[in-house]
Design an enzyme around this catalytic site. Structure first.
Site, PDB file in Angstrom:
ATOM      1  N   ALA A 163     -10.816 -24.170   3.348  1.00  0.00           N
ATOM      2  CA  ALA A 163     -11.949 -24.328   3.319  1.00  0.00           C
ATOM      3  C   ALA A 163     -12.534 -25.015   2.111  1.00  0.00           C
ATOM      4  O   ALA A 163     -13.635 -25.643   2.123  1.00  0.00           O
ATOM      5  CB  ALA A 163     -12.495 -22.955   3.561  1.00  0.00           C
ATOM      6  N   ASP A 167      -4.747  -5.351  -1.662  1.00  0.00           N
ATOM      7  CA  ASP A 167      -4.953  -4.154  -2.218  1.00  0.00           C
ATOM      8  C   ASP A 167      -6.357  -3.719  -2.167  1.00  0.00           C
ATOM      9  O   ASP A 167      -6.963  -2.564  -2.115  1.00  0.00           O
ATOM     10  CB  ASP A 167      -4.609  -4.007  -3.702  1.00  0.00           C
ATOM     11  CG  ASP A 167      -3.109  -4.455  -4.042  1.00  0.00           C
ATOM     12  OD1 ASP A 167      -2.484  -4.406  -3.036  1.00  0.00           O
ATOM     13  OD2 ASP A 167      -2.884  -4.828  -5.022  1.00  0.00           O
ATOM     14  N   ARG A 213      10.512  14.930  13.870  1.00  0.00           N
ATOM     15  CA  ARG A 213      10.851  14.593  12.449  1.00  0.00           C
ATOM     16  C   ARG A 213       9.669  14.433  11.556  1.00  0.00           C
ATOM     17  O   ARG A 213       8.118  14.167  12.178  1.00  0.00           O
ATOM     18  CB  ARG A 213      11.324  13.396  12.264  1.00  0.00           C
ATOM     19  CG  ARG A 213      13.049  13.847  12.348  1.00  0.00           C
ATOM     20  CD  ARG A 213      13.687  12.293  12.348  1.00  0.00           C
ATOM     21  NE  ARG A 213      15.121  12.593  12.558  1.00  0.00           N
ATOM     22  CZ  ARG A 213      16.232  11.687  12.867  1.00  0.00           C
ATOM     23  NH1 ARG A 213      15.577  10.586  13.155  1.00  0.00           N
ATOM     24  NH2 ARG A 213      17.421  11.738  12.738  1.00  0.00           N
ATOM     25  N   HIS A 246       6.880  -5.417   1.110  1.00  0.00           N
ATOM     26  CA  HIS A 246       6.227  -6.820   0.939  1.00  0.00           C
ATOM     27  C   HIS A 246       6.065  -7.349   2.580  1.00  0.00           C
ATOM     28  O   HIS A 246       5.322  -8.273   2.792  1.00  0.00           O
ATOM     29  CB  HIS A 246       6.977  -7.962   0.433  1.00  0.00           C
ATOM     30  CG  HIS A 246       7.205  -7.468  -0.876  1.00  0.00           C
ATOM     31  ND1 HIS A 246       7.881  -6.741  -1.749  1.00  0.00           N
ATOM     32  CD2 HIS A 246       6.487  -8.084  -2.067  1.00  0.00           C
ATOM     33  CE1 HIS A 246       7.690  -6.676  -2.867  1.00  0.00           C
ATOM     34  NE2 HIS A 246       6.895  -7.431  -3.134  1.00  0.00           N
TER      35      HIS A 246
HETATM   36  O1  F6P Z   1      -1.319  -6.947  -5.679  1.00  0.00           O
HETATM   37  C1  F6P Z   1      -0.693  -7.065  -4.557  1.00  0.00           C
HETATM   38  C2  F6P Z   1       0.737  -6.210  -4.686  1.00  0.00           C
HETATM   39  O2  F6P Z   1       1.225  -6.466  -3.264  1.00  0.00           O
HETATM   40  C3  F6P Z   1       0.542  -4.651  -4.816  1.00  0.00           C
HETATM   41  O3  F6P Z   1       0.034  -3.918  -3.516  1.00  0.00           O
HETATM   42  C4  F6P Z   1       2.052  -4.585  -5.293  1.00  0.00           C
HETATM   43  O4  F6P Z   1       1.802  -3.355  -6.278  1.00  0.00           O
HETATM   44  C5  F6P Z   1       2.295  -5.514  -6.004  1.00  0.00           C
HETATM   45  O5  F6P Z   1       1.730  -6.721  -5.644  1.00  0.00           O
HETATM   46  C6  F6P Z   1       3.902  -6.229  -5.806  1.00  0.00           C
HETATM   47  O6  F6P Z   1       3.985  -7.141  -6.584  1.00  0.00           O
HETATM   48  P1  F6P Z   1       5.396  -8.266  -6.626  1.00  0.00           P
HETATM   49  O7  F6P Z   1       4.944  -9.280  -5.499  1.00  0.00           O
HETATM   50  O8  F6P Z   1       5.389  -8.820  -7.720  1.00  0.00           O
HETATM   51  O9  F6P Z   1       6.573  -7.364  -6.109  1.00  0.00           O
END
Ligand code: F6P
Length: 338
Positions: free
Chosen positions: A26, A131, A166, A264
């Site tokens: 965008a 977040d 569980r 992640h």
């Molecule tokens: O800020 C985004 C985030 O995914 C947080 O939720 C998490 O604590 C952090 O980044 C993880 O960071 P990295 O990618 O360095 O492991």
């Protein structure tokens, strides 16, 4: 009306989030629409320091609206925290004729913007983090997609937890914020949710909740733990909140919980409709600001509208857990009808 800037740069910084590509697209398309040149800056602020740049055109952002991650790559730059690093970044701007920057990321990214603006470069920030912990905006790009990813995973977990009768302890990302855990807790009908913003007591908030759910006839339990639930300053170096809670449950109740750290996974995947549209609106507004000669703005989502807010004022607004969602969550957990 002629644009106040002729050439701008765009970068993504900090943890990536689904929808960042849509925002980059965008920015590029809106800039081209106004006859403004766009330079893609790769690997966050490091790219500006090292001159790691690429010229963007309409084609360079084709077919990325639906892609997770960020085609510009991202990083957390230690060097940009130093005066020397910032001077090098400013030198790149001067050399390339970059008059304005759109930076997509979190609070740290916006602080970087402010440092640059002191050297006469126009800056606009776009909130992009799963977040959703940026105080000035009700929404940051990637939150809804990440929440849905977590919800889908937890629904799957619930199937197998139910079959085996569980307890599941699931760790949700969020760094020092509990917004994602709280939201996901509401959407999955969790037995208990632990977040860093609210003082919690293991016996009362976890053990007793499992006990009363069991007495009410339930035989499986879903405990959601925000990764920062223990308010450990070293959270990034000492992860493991869900494992700690699982050990406490075993010790107190004699049941053997299964732990899942979503990690992640929550940051990846195609952005959903909300993130694509919000990112596109924010990218558009960021460029409109620069074209109109505005600087030091953060594009925020407030009460359903996209607005631009003074960056220092935006950074002064502290992070808060969503209070109305918390009230709802407490009522749901109290009744435990999941
Ligand atoms: O800020 C985004 C985030 O995914 C947080 O939720 C998490 O604590 C952090 O980044 C993880 O960071 P990295 O990618 O360095 O492991």
């Amino acid at each position: 009306m002629a644009s106040a800037v002729k050439r701008i740069g765009v970068l993504t910084s900090g943890g990536d989030s689904p929808g960042m590509n849509a925002a980059v697209r965008a920015v590029v398309r809106t800039a081209l629409y106004h006859g403004v040149d766009v330079i893609g800056i790769r690997r966050g602020w490091n790219g500006l320091i090292n001159g790691d740049v690429v010229r963007m055109d309409a084609n360079s952002v084709a077919h990325i609206l639906n892609r997770g991650g960020t085609i510009l790559y991202t990083a957390r730059s230690e060097e940009f925290r130093t005066e020397k690093g910032r001077e090098r970044a400013v030198a790149t701007c001067k050399l390339l004729g970059i008059e304005g920057i759109v930076a997509i990321g979190g609070d740290g990214t916006f602080r970087g913007c402010l440092a640059l603006s002191r050297h006469g470069i126009s800056v606009v920030g776009i909130p992009g983090t799963i977040d959703n912990d940026i105080g000035c905006t009700h929404y940051s790009i990637g939150y809804d997609t990440a929440a849905n990813t977590a919800i889908e995973a937890i629904d799957r977990l619930r199937d197998t937890m139910q079959s085996h009768e569980r307890c599941s302890v699931v760790e949700v990302m969020g760094h020092r914020a509990g917004n994602l855990a709280q939201y996901v807790g509401i959407a999955t009908g969790a037995t208990a949710v632990l977040v860093p913003e609210i003082e919690w007591d293991f016996k009362k908030d976890v053990a007793e909740r499992i006990r009363s759910a069991r007495l009410a006839g339930r035989t499986h339990f879903m405990i959601i733990v925000a990764e920062g639930a223990f308010r450990d300053d070293e959270i990034m170096k000492n992860p493991g909140s869900a494992n700690k809670v699982a050990s406490m449950i075993k010790e107190e109740l004699g049941i053997d919980p299964r732990v899942t750290v979503l990690g992640h996974i929550q940051r990846g995947g195609a952005p959903n409709a909300r993130d694509r549209v919000t990112a596109t609106r924010m990218g558009y507004s960021a460029v409109e600001c620069l074209v109109a000669g505005k600087t030091n703005r953060v594009i925020c989502h407030q009460h359903g509208t996209v607005v631009d807010v003074d960056m220092e004022e935006a950074l002064a607004v502290g992070h808060k857990l969503n209070e109305s969602e918390q009230l709802v969550l407490e009522a749901m957990i109290g009744e435990d009808r999941s």
